[in-house]
Design a protein around this motif. Structure first.
Motif, PDB file in Angstrom:
ATOM      1  N   GLY A   1      34.064  38.529  40.263  1.00 38.31           N
ATOM      2  CA  GLY A   1      33.974  37.912  39.169  1.00 38.31           C
ATOM      3  C   GLY A   1      34.195  36.816  38.621  1.00 38.31           C
ATOM      4  N   GLU A   2      34.950  37.599  37.449  1.00 32.52           N
ATOM      5  CA  GLU A   2      36.398  36.124  37.095  1.00 32.52           C
ATOM      6  C   GLU A   2      37.821  36.770  37.250  1.00 32.52           C
ATOM      7  N   ASP A   3      37.577  37.865  37.689  1.00 33.48           N
ATOM      8  CA  ASP A   3      38.649  38.813  37.908  1.00 33.48           C
ATOM      9  C   ASP A   3      39.529  37.567  39.646  1.00 33.48           C
ATOM     10  N   ALA A   4      40.990  37.353  38.906  1.00 37.96           N
ATOM     11  CA  ALA A   4      41.419  36.633  40.503  1.00 37.96           C
ATOM     12  C   ALA A   4      42.019  37.782  40.792  1.00 37.96           C
ATOM     13  N   ARG A   5      41.864  37.749  42.549  1.00 34.90           N
ATOM     14  CA  ARG A   5      42.266  39.397  43.348  1.00 34.90           C
ATOM     15  C   ARG A   5      43.412  38.515  43.382  1.00 34.90           C
ATOM     16  N   TYR A   6      43.868  37.722  44.955  1.00 29.56           N
ATOM     17  CA  TYR A   6      44.682  37.082  45.174  1.00 29.56           C
ATOM     18  C   TYR A   6      44.942  35.562  45.435  1.00 29.56           C
ATOM     19  N   THR A   7      45.865  34.623  45.868  1.00 27.81           N
ATOM     20  CA  THR A   7      46.019  33.651  46.325  1.00 27.81           C
ATOM     21  C   THR A   7      46.769  33.113  47.377  1.00 27.81           C
TER      22      THR A   7
END
Length: 79
Positions: free
Chosen positions: A67-73
């Motif tokens: 969605g709009e939530d960053a999980r990892y880069t």
């Protein structure tokens, strides 16, 4: 297309990639175009097939979004 619901059954989940430069600023590339994926695994498989083309297009790193939530880069390099 129907998207799976979260455990709470409240909002549809859509996984996607945000393309970034070395400073972490969002960049846009024409090809390959990211899409919305129904699962994290689908998104990660797509990246596995397209990371070199993204790197060649100037993308230095990507961030997986739920969605709009960053999980990892993750950095895109051969190392």
């Amino acid at each position: 297309m129907t998207r799976p619901l979260t455990n709470m059954g409240e909002k549809p989940m859509a996984w996607s990639w945000r393309f970034e430069d070395v400073a972490g600023e969002q960049v846009t590339v024409e090809d390959p175009v990211s899409e919305l994926f129904p699962s994290r695994g689908d998104a990660e498989s797509w990246l596995g097939e397209n990371w070199r083309a993204l790197s060649d297009a100037g993308v230095a790193q990507v961030t997986l979004l739920d969605g709009e939530d960053a999980r990892y880069t993750m950095k895109l390099d051969d190392a």
